[in-house]
Design an enzyme around this catalytic site. Structure first.
Site, PDB file in Angstrom:
ATOM      1  N   ALA A  65       0.956  -0.625  -0.005  1.00 10.97           N
ATOM      2  CA  ALA A  65      -0.041   0.291  -0.082  1.00 10.97           C
ATOM      3  C   ALA A  65       0.422   1.138  -0.289  1.00 10.97           C
ATOM      4  CB  ALA A  65      -0.619  -0.151   1.095  1.00 10.97           C
ATOM      5  N   GLY A 108      -0.140  -5.077   0.891  1.00 14.59           N
ATOM      6  CA  GLY A 108      -1.561  -4.956  -0.204  1.00 14.59           C
ATOM      7  C   GLY A 108      -1.200  -5.734  -1.311  1.00 14.59           C
ATOM      8  N   GLU A 111      -2.175  -9.294  -0.458  1.00 21.89           N
ATOM      9  CA  GLU A 111      -3.051  -9.812  -0.685  1.00 21.89           C
ATOM     10  C   GLU A 111      -3.802  -9.657  -1.995  1.00 21.89           C
ATOM     11  OE1 GLU A 111      -5.176  -7.707   3.761  1.00 21.89           O
ATOM     12  OE2 GLU A 111      -3.742  -6.136   2.107  1.00 21.89           O
ATOM     13  N   GLU A 131       3.178  -5.023   7.929  1.00 27.67           N
ATOM     14  CA  GLU A 131       2.377  -4.329   7.647  1.00 27.67           C
ATOM     15  C   GLU A 131       3.148  -4.534   9.979  1.00 27.67           C
ATOM     16  OE1 GLU A 131      -0.116  -5.510   4.778  1.00 27.67           O
ATOM     17  OE2 GLU A 131       1.850  -6.437   6.195  1.00 27.67           O
TER      18      GLU A 131
END
Length: 257
Positions: A65, A108, A111, A131
């Site tokens: 991200a 991300g 993911e 994270e």
């Protein structure tokens, strides 16, 4: 379709989505995620597309991200923004999604990769959920999808430590399907996509639907769901074509009907 942060095209029944922020290692800002989801749903509705491929331009699939974008967020702003509603749209895509990943597949980006149905990784690819080192955690399904793939204890180890997972380890734990040389990544991915594109499209959809239910349903419930989809396929033209082709000793020509 015209986008700012991704490139798309359709070729030989394959819809390609290419993350296009190579100067930022394809870090995912909110607009980019929205564009990815819009492209996925557009391909889902496009009859010409039978298989979807997601990859990243440059030397990384995605480094995660865009941290700069979310630094000033607070719980209420995040609740009102409801950014994960975009991610939730992936689950509505019934066509096969193949991820072609390389370099960094972090946060991300990991993911997004886990949301694909099949994953082919280039040699040297590394996966990670870093994270925890930022005082947060995955929020777009990472803790859920990783745990369902590798089990509780291994998922906790990788999520708690943020350690990088080498491609060979990811293969051993069923996270990815195959490792190929970097220069062959798109060639091998396209070959697999073309193979799937020749299969009966409705069968692929209902197989994906049934397998996804197997993850959460009990064995009895899953078998009942599978049986329903099995019966439904006998109402398709492709079922008739497939069985007639078998009896006539010829290759079938599936139309997705």
């Amino acid at each position: 379709m015209s986008f700012n942060f991704i490139e798309t095209n359709i070729n030989d029944h394959i819809g390609l989505i290419e993350l296009n922020r190579p100067d930022r290692l394809n870090s995912l800002n909110r607009k980019m995620v929205s564009e990815i989801m819009d492209a996925l749903l557009a391909f889902e509705c496009e009859k010409e597309v039978r298989v979807i491929v997601i990859t990243g331009r440059g030397r990384a699939f995605s480094a995660g991200a865009d941290i700069e974008e979310m630094m000033e967020d607070d719980p209420i702003s995040l609740e009102l923004l409801n950014q994960f509603s975009d991610w939730d749209r992936i689950a509505t895509v019934k066509k096969p999604i193949i991820g072609a990943v390389k370099g960094f597949v972090f946060g991300g980006g990991f993911e997004l990769a886990l949301a694909c149905d099949l994953l082919i990784a280039a040699t040297g690819t590394e996966f990670s959920f870093p994270e925890v080192g930022l005082g947060v955690m995955p929020g777009a399904g990472g803790t859920q999808r990783l745990t369902k793939l590798v089990g509780k204890t291994k998922a906790l180890e990788w999520l708690w430590t943020g350690e990088r997972i080498l491609a060979a380890t990811a293969l051993d734990h069923g996270i990815i399907n195959k490792i190929v040389a970097s220069e062959l990544l798109m060639e091998e991915t396209t070959r697999l996509a073309q193979k799937l594109a020749k299969q009966p499209p409705i069968s692929l959809r209902l197989i994906k639907d049934s397998v996804n239910k197997a993850v959460d349903y009990s064995l009895h419930e899953g078998m009942q769901y599978e049986r329903k989809n099995f019966y439904l396929l006998f109402g398709t033209e492709d079922q008739k074509e497939g069985m007639n082709a078998f009896m006539e000793k010829r290759k079938p020509n599936y139309q997705g009907k």
